[in-house]
Design a protein around this motif. Sequence first.
Motif, PDB file in Angstrom:
ATOM      1  N   ALA A 152      30.124  26.493  49.706  1.00  0.00           N
ATOM      2  CA  ALA A 152      29.998  25.325  50.580  1.00  0.00           C
ATOM      3  C   ALA A 152      31.322  24.616  50.802  1.00  0.00           C
ATOM      4  N   GLY A 153      32.261  24.741  49.869  1.00  0.00           N
ATOM      5  CA  GLY A 153      33.574  24.120  50.034  1.00  0.00           C
ATOM      6  C   GLY A 153      34.591  25.040  50.661  1.00  0.00           C
ATOM      7  N   TRP A 154      34.114  26.204  51.184  1.00  0.00           N
ATOM      8  CA  TRP A 154      34.980  27.219  51.778  1.00  0.00           C
ATOM      9  C   TRP A 154      36.003  27.742  50.785  1.00  0.00           C
ATOM     10  N   HIS A 155      35.577  27.829  49.527  1.00  0.00           N
ATOM     11  CA  HIS A 155      36.297  28.592  48.520  1.00  0.00           C
ATOM     12  C   HIS A 155      35.633  29.968  48.422  1.00  0.00           C
ATOM     13  N   ILE A 156      36.191  30.826  47.557  1.00  0.00           N
ATOM     14  CA  ILE A 156      35.603  32.128  47.297  1.00  0.00           C
ATOM     15  C   ILE A 156      35.202  32.194  45.830  1.00  0.00           C
ATOM     16  N   ALA A 157      33.965  32.627  45.581  1.00  0.00           N
ATOM     17  CA  ALA A 157      33.479  32.798  44.211  1.00  0.00           C
ATOM     18  C   ALA A 157      33.247  34.276  43.942  1.00  0.00           C
ATOM     19  N   VAL A 158      33.557  34.706  42.706  1.00  0.00           N
ATOM     20  CA  VAL A 158      33.297  36.072  42.256  1.00  0.00           C
ATOM     21  C   VAL A 158      32.313  35.979  41.098  1.00  0.00           C
ATOM     22  N   ILE A 159      31.163  36.657  41.210  1.00  0.00           N
ATOM     23  CA  ILE A 159      30.081  36.535  40.235  1.00  0.00           C
ATOM     24  C   ILE A 159      29.747  37.917  39.679  1.00  0.00           C
ATOM     25  N   GLN A 160      29.759  38.064  38.364  1.00  0.00           N
ATOM     26  CA  GLN A 160      29.355  39.330  37.762  1.00  0.00           C
ATOM     27  C   GLN A 160      27.847  39.499  37.891  1.00  0.00           C
ATOM     28  N   LEU A 161      27.420  40.717  38.228  1.00  0.00           N
ATOM     29  CA  LEU A 161      26.005  41.000  38.428  1.00  0.00           C
ATOM     30  C   LEU A 161      25.408  41.715  37.222  1.00  0.00           C
ATOM     31  N   THR A 162      24.089  41.694  37.151  1.00  0.00           N
ATOM     32  CA  THR A 162      23.390  42.460  36.123  1.00  0.00           C
ATOM     33  C   THR A 162      23.593  43.951  36.386  1.00  0.00           C
ATOM     34  N   ARG A 163      23.235  44.762  35.402  1.00  0.00           N
ATOM     35  CA  ARG A 163      23.521  46.191  35.499  1.00  0.00           C
ATOM     36  C   ARG A 163      22.813  46.844  36.685  1.00  0.00           C
ATOM     37  N   ASP A 164      21.697  46.289  37.116  1.00  0.00           N
ATOM     38  CA  ASP A 164      20.997  46.865  38.265  1.00  0.00           C
ATOM     39  C   ASP A 164      21.445  46.254  39.588  1.00  0.00           C
ATOM     40  N   TYR A 165      22.446  45.364  39.548  1.00  0.00           N
ATOM     41  CA  TYR A 165      23.048  44.748  40.733  1.00  0.00           C
ATOM     42  C   TYR A 165      22.093  43.841  41.505  1.00  0.00           C
ATOM     43  N   LEU A 166      21.033  43.363  40.874  1.00  0.00           N
ATOM     44  CA  LEU A 166      20.015  42.597  41.592  1.00  0.00           C
ATOM     45  C   LEU A 166      20.139  41.091  41.424  1.00  0.00           C
ATOM     46  N   ARG A 167      20.895  40.631  40.414  1.00  0.00           N
ATOM     47  CA  ARG A 167      21.014  39.191  40.177  1.00  0.00           C
ATOM     48  C   ARG A 167      22.289  38.917  39.392  1.00  0.00           C
ATOM     49  N   ALA A 168      22.580  37.627  39.199  1.00  0.00           N
ATOM     50  CA  ALA A 168      23.794  37.241  38.482  1.00  0.00           C
ATOM     51  C   ALA A 168      23.635  37.475  36.989  1.00  0.00           C
ATOM     52  N   ALA A 169      24.721  37.970  36.356  1.00  0.00           N
ATOM     53  CA  ALA A 169      24.715  38.180  34.912  1.00  0.00           C
ATOM     54  C   ALA A 169      25.198  36.946  34.161  1.00  0.00           C
ATOM     55  N   GLY A 170      25.902  36.067  34.840  1.00  0.00           N
ATOM     56  CA  GLY A 170      26.376  34.854  34.185  1.00  0.00           C
ATOM     57  C   GLY A 170      27.822  34.524  34.480  1.00  0.00           C
ATOM     58  N   PRO A 171      28.802  35.358  34.061  1.00  0.00           N
ATOM     59  CA  PRO A 171      30.216  35.002  34.257  1.00  0.00           C
ATOM     60  C   PRO A 171      30.582  34.928  35.741  1.00  0.00           C
ATOM     61  N   TYR A 172      31.421  33.966  36.075  1.00  0.00           N
ATOM     62  CA  TYR A 172      31.893  33.874  37.450  1.00  0.00           C
ATOM     63  C   TYR A 172      33.229  33.158  37.485  1.00  0.00           C
ATOM     64  N   GLU A 173      33.911  33.277  38.626  1.00  0.00           N
ATOM     65  CA  GLU A 173      35.203  32.625  38.857  1.00  0.00           C
ATOM     66  C   GLU A 173      35.208  32.081  40.274  1.00  0.00           C
ATOM     67  N   VAL A 174      35.654  30.837  40.462  1.00  0.00           N
ATOM     68  CA  VAL A 174      35.836  30.251  41.782  1.00  0.00           C
ATOM     69  C   VAL A 174      37.330  30.159  42.039  1.00  0.00           C
ATOM     70  N   THR A 175      37.807  30.837  43.062  1.00  0.00           N
ATOM     71  CA  THR A 175      39.242  30.893  43.324  1.00  0.00           C
ATOM     72  C   THR A 175      39.754  29.555  43.854  1.00  0.00           C
ATOM     73  N   GLY A 176      41.077  29.410  43.840  1.00  0.00           N
ATOM     74  CA  GLY A 176      41.691  28.162  44.282  1.00  0.00           C
ATOM     75  C   GLY A 176      41.959  28.093  45.769  1.00  0.00           C
ATOM     76  N   VAL A 177      41.707  29.169  46.512  1.00  0.00           N
ATOM     77  CA  VAL A 177      41.932  29.117  47.957  1.00  0.00           C
ATOM     78  C   VAL A 177      40.894  28.223  48.611  1.00  0.00           C
ATOM     79  N   THR A 178      41.219  27.733  49.784  1.00  0.00           N
ATOM     80  CA  THR A 178      40.293  26.849  50.484  1.00  0.00           C
ATOM     81  C   THR A 178      40.338  27.126  51.973  1.00  0.00           C
ATOM     82  N   ARG A 179      39.262  26.747  52.669  1.00  0.00           N
ATOM     83  CA  ARG A 179      39.093  26.962  54.105  1.00  0.00           C
ATOM     84  C   ARG A 179      39.182  28.443  54.453  1.00  0.00           C
ATOM     85  N   VAL A 180      38.536  29.267  53.630  1.00  0.00           N
ATOM     86  CA  VAL A 180      38.516  30.711  53.858  1.00  0.00           C
ATOM     87  C   VAL A 180      37.076  31.219  53.780  1.00  0.00           C
ATOM     88  N   GLU A 181      36.858  32.446  54.264  1.00  0.00           N
ATOM     89  CA  GLU A 181      35.544  33.079  54.205  1.00  0.00           C
ATOM     90  C   GLU A 181      35.724  34.588  54.361  1.00  0.00           C
TER      91      GLU A 181
END
Length: 669
Positions: free
Chosen positions: A200-229
């Motif tokens: 929503a803030g036009w940042h980029i988030a990277v989220i680790q998925l569960t082994r079956d790739y169907l949902r989030a596993a928990g760890p994530y990172e929100v990058t410092g870039v802004t106004r991007v998509e």
Amino acid sequence: MTSVFGMRTIPRPVALLTVLALIAALLAAVAPSSPARASVGTDLTNFGAGGEQVVRFDTDGNAVDAHDGAIQRFGDTYYLYGTSYDCGYQWNNNSTFCGFKVYSSPDLAHWTDRGHVVGARDCKYCFRPHAVYDRATRTYVLWVNDQEAADKFRVYTADRPTGPFTEQPVPDLPAGTSCTADLDVFTDDDGTGYLVCSNAGWHIAVIQLTRDYLRAAGPYEVTGVTRVEAPSIFKRHGTYYLTMSDPNCGYCTGTGTSYLTAKSPLGPWHGRDAWTIEDGALVARGGLYGLSQQGADWSDYTYSFDVAPQTTVGSTSAQAGFSVRMNRDDYGYLFLLTGSGTANGKLSVLRRAGATTASHVVPLDKPINAGEWHHVSVTAAGSTLTTSIDGVQVDSYTDATYAVGKVGVREWNGAALESAKFDNVRVISASGQNLLSDDFSGDLSRWLAPTPGVKISDSSCGGQPAQVATLRQRHGEPIFLYFSDLWNFHTNEARANFYWQPLSFGADGSIAPLTCANSHVRLDPGHPGKQRAIPGLDQGGGVTGFHLTCDIAGANQREQTFTAGRRGRLASLAVTTFKDGTEEGRVLRNPPTEPLRIELKDAASTTVYATTIPAGQIGWSARNVIVHPRIRVRRGDRYTVVLSSAAPQGCFGVAQNDQGLKFFTTISS
């Protein structure tokens, strides 16, 4: 326009590709020092000789209608997933979602329409299909953006890359990522999957998925870039690359592409240094917003500093941006101090909420010259913001939207790169308390400096980036295929084309700038594809070098002349056409309601066949419209196809190149 085709049908590219493949195989067979390898050379044609965009057609001769998606290789076949626009979807204007489609190809040039992987339904914001393969379960997993879903995304699975796909439970993404829009799905060498998405803030988030790739596993990172998509991740030589649209700009005809790098998908991600300290001053070169570390709860204060706007790249003007009461990029009050040096400067005051919601401009009584220092102060007291320049009050503005927030600096990060120098920053509370003081004699630890990406294009070659596809080969490193949608900023985005180019890298791993030209790839393994054979084909213009034109309406018509190549019955006549409406702002209105008339005339201009096609049966994407005249023809007879319509609004369009319209005829005995 009248174009003439003789008795010779234009040779198709597939014939040349087949010959080249045979020659390559023979050369490999007589070279004892190197093993034989199956390979195919493919030309990726993005533009014609005059620089015009060209249309990619599927093996049936219809325009490829799969946008804002992704290319994947499963087995020895390439698959293109994308959003269909043929039914007339208009961004922000309707809910006519046309579904997600998939095409397959053996060589990246010949694409076969495999139908819908998700069918059409009512959905105002459904975009960005991306598929991956789960080796553990032998399942194909498809992620899409659907902003009406509980978590803004939906996930589907299938046993085959072409489906049918079955929807799974809505994925439960971490609240801290705030993901709402564009996405990519990446699988690492060890099988770990990651969702990368814009929030929503036009940042980029990277989220680790569960082994079956169907949902989030928990760890994530929100990058410092802004106004991007439009993010996309790939890995090369142990380095992870994150490409993105920079800045964000939906359906733009030329927004930039930049990238970050990291040693892990979860970061930290690094780009270029937008902020540096030089000669005891902060130098901000693009990067958009940088905010103070502290100040989320600051209410009444005076923000003062010395500033020297620098010349904007590609311009004679200079501009410095600064902000108050801002806790989230582009949500708060923004001030722009601008001058050209030839006239008096100006101060723009804007209330921002991801876009300008209120603004006014204050003319100044002196020039603002590039490199010239000025002392600026902004006092926030209750709902009043008072601005002074060089000790003279120039503006007083009342607005109660934002009551608290940080201070910051903002320089635009586009092709017109802005820059400015700042020094002697102070924030003093209404009670006289020193909240922040920085003369930039040390480091930038008091600030959340922006982390802009490294630009590889200012225009994405006339569109907006969609993906960098990792296309693994049996020999050598993968092909990293850059993919952008060449939006035409017309609401009928079914007309949009594609730009595809394999990325090149420097010795240091940096991505070379895009060339915005045609390119060549060599696929290993691979085998040449071909257009689907048309039984009884007599005349036709092939599928090479066509662009789209829409002007058939009222008194305007299009003509195509051809000569029959043999005696028999004219079994079918096909013309590649589409419909369009009138653009009013970003709303498409008044498509044609009258039918398209297809008329066939002989050499004496006598009508020997005529029919009409209802407007509702013609799509928004360029497709073959086939009619069946069933008239007797003789070898050497000359005919003219005339396309017309009495439509008083909108238009019907055609695909054409420098030799004429895209059409074909078949003759039966």
